[in-house]
Design a protein around this motif. Structure first.
Motif, PDB file in Angstrom:
ATOM      1  N   ASP A  11      67.950  12.380 -26.153  1.00  0.00           N
ATOM      2  CA  ASP A  11      66.436  12.580 -26.685  1.00  0.00           C
ATOM      3  C   ASP A  11      66.479  13.953 -27.575  1.00  0.00           C
ATOM      4  N   ARG A  30      59.163  13.776 -19.650  1.00  0.00           N
ATOM      5  CA  ARG A  30      60.414  14.587 -19.503  1.00  0.00           C
ATOM      6  C   ARG A  30      60.179  15.939 -19.108  1.00  0.00           C
ATOM      7  N   GLY A  47      67.013   5.468 -26.637  1.00  0.00           N
ATOM      8  CA  GLY A  47      65.754   5.147 -27.214  1.00  0.00           C
ATOM      9  C   GLY A  47      65.709   6.400 -28.431  1.00  0.00           C
ATOM     10  N   HIS A  48      66.050   5.760 -29.726  1.00  0.00           N
ATOM     11  CA  HIS A  48      66.416   6.652 -30.970  1.00  0.00           C
ATOM     12  C   HIS A  48      65.189   6.287 -31.841  1.00  0.00           C
ATOM     13  N   ALA A  98      61.290   7.721 -24.820  1.00  0.00           N
ATOM     14  CA  ALA A  98      61.255   6.673 -25.634  1.00  0.00           C
ATOM     15  C   ALA A  98      61.473   5.173 -24.938  1.00  0.00           C
TER      16      ALA A  98
END
Ligand code: GDP
Ligand code: IMO
Ligand code: MG
Length: 430
Positions: A13, A306, A40-41, A300
């Motif tokens: 991330d 996080r 998850g970009h 994401a």
């Protein structure tokens, strides 16, 4: 543009999606070579946000060929949903723009289920996986019982291999986990149909990438996760199940790593980690909370908050060294605006001994206490800055200190999620 490897230099991330999208302007091919839909970009263009899980982050540039290499753990359900989602938003995503390796291993529903169920047995040792079936799929690959994309395209073969694989998995589900088994015929029908939809995208992607490279095309390899989540070199067992950096490109894309010209690490100006495992610079107090709120630090893929903390130069040096990084991109610099003091860990104290070298024994990482340098913060909004010299002096000094302790040039700074919120340094990356 030279052949580039772009990898996460922390715990994932780091903003890889944004930077890869930006660099894809000059790339003919963008290639994923490991991981799966655990990634998850995020790419933001003109206020439109796209979160890519399996499709490479070059897809928003027409004319870029996006490749899912053989090393990816491919969930066909997620991939086809992602294709449909992009098409609905007017993004071209046909076999001209997207190629899928016939040798990529397939994630089935039972992999996802086993991933989630097996976490329950681990108690304290739970990894906090994304639950996307990554570990169980790669376990099958290593055990040589997995099914690959090519198997989905051949109904007879699919039936035989699925029967063998699922019989064993059903025994595990029922006898060990006390869960419902999967119906073999229904699973066969479902995945055979998915195979038919995937078929137009499927090819020998290794040959495609090598021949494009031989013809002088520019290739960008998109890493998922980050160096500290690498199966071999990360905080094992709190890692993912693939090799996340340059070393994964040979096996995962069928492209010789010796032909890669540059390796570009991506790191945030602070640190985050999602899931369990040691995180020496984690701040569980108010500063960590502030980083999370200002940086919108929620996963994401899973939406989990996080864990946040200050930049860890010990871990970053290790990550950059492992990958032979030629430069670094630092993202989320804007998130630090408004901190009176910005901290930077340059060493660890491990049981009373100071070290600047990352310890590979997990127990040492667990008990490592960060040794911080304090830097003066800044309060100006920097999101509109595009030239390094226009940054507040304190922000310039922080970036220069990072560069000094890491020993790698910082070629770009990101000051916001949008594609154009970039400051190039040292001539950028092309
Ligand atoms: P990836 O997995 O490495 O691609 O990163 P993620 O997309 O999971 O998380 C990065 C998050 O930070 C996303 O929400 C991005 O839109 C956002 N982001 C990227 N670069 C910047 C930046 O420079 N500043 C801010 N504020 N957000 C950023
Ligand atoms: P991107 O590409 C951050 C973490 C999970 C968990 C561990 C193992 O978006 O940077 P897995 O599902 O892979 O078996 O989970 O790895 N993890 C990530 N953390 N970013 C990611 O991807 C991640 N992919 C997996 O949270 O701790
Ligand atoms: Mg991510």
């Amino acid at each position: 543009m030279p052949t580039l490897s772009v990898f996460g230099a922390q715990w994932g991330d780091e903003g890889k999606g944004k930077i890869i999208d930006r660099l894809s302007r000059g790339a003919d091919l963008v290639v994923r070579y490991q991981g799966g839909a655990n990634a998850g970009h995020t790419v933001v263009v003109g206020g439109e946000k796209y979160v890519l899980h399996l499709i490479p982050s070059g897809i928003l540039h027409e004319g870029t060929v996006n490749v899912i290499g053989n090393g990816v753990a491919l969930d066909p359900v997620v991939l086809l949903e992602e294709v449909d989602g992009l098409l609905e938003r007017g993004i071209r995503c046909s076999p001209e723009q997207l190629s899928v390796s016939s040798c990529a291993h397939v994630i089935f529903q039972h992999h996802r289920e086993i991933d989630q169920l097996s976490e329950r047995w681990k108690g304290e040792g739970r990894i906090g996986t994304t639950g996307r079936g990554i570990g169980p799929c790669y376990a099958d690959k290593a055990a040589r019982t997995g099914l690959r994309v090519a198997d989905l395209l051949d109904p007879e073969d699919l039936h035989t291999r699925l029967q063998a694989n699922l019989a064993e998995k059903n025994a595990l589900l029922e006898k060990v986990h006390g869960a419902e088994p999967f119906d073999i015929e229904q699973t066969f029908e479902r995945y055979a149909a998915l195979g038919q939809r995937l078929a137009p995208f499927v090819r020998d992607t290794g040959a495609l990438v090598r021949s494009a490279w031989k013809a002088g095309k520019s290739v960008l390899f998109e890493g998922a996760q980050g160096a500290m989540l690498d199966l071999d070199h990360g905080t094992y067992p709190f890692v993912t199940s693939s090799n996340t950096g340059v070393g994964g490109i040979g096996p995962g894309a069928g492209f010789p790593p010796s032909r890669i010209d540059r390796a570009v690490g991506i790191a945030k100006a602070y640190c985050t980690r999602v899931g369990e495992g040691p995180f020496p610079t984690e701040d569980s107090g108010t500063e960590g909370e502030r980083l999370r709120e200002l940086g919108h630090e929620y996963g994401a893929t899973t939406g989990r908050p996080r864990r946040c903390g200050w930049f860890d130069a010990v871990a970053a040096r290790y990550a950059l060294e492992l990958n032979g990084a030629t430069s670094l991109v630092v993202t989320n610099l804007d998130v630090l605006s408004s901190f009176e003091t910005v901290r930077l860990a340059t060493a660890y104290d491990v049981g009373g001994t100071r070290t600047e070298t990352y310890p590979t024994a997990l127990a040492d990482v667990v008990r490592a206490k960060p040794v911080f340098e304090s830097h003066t913060g800044w309060s100006e909004d920097i999101t509109a800055v595009r030239d390094f010299g226009d940054l507040p002096k304190a922000a310039q000094a922080y970036v220069e200190s990072l560069e000094g302790v890491l020993g790698v040039p910082i070629s770009m700074l990101s000051v916001g999620p949008e594609r154009d919120q970039i400051i190039e340094r040292h001539g950028g990356l092309g």
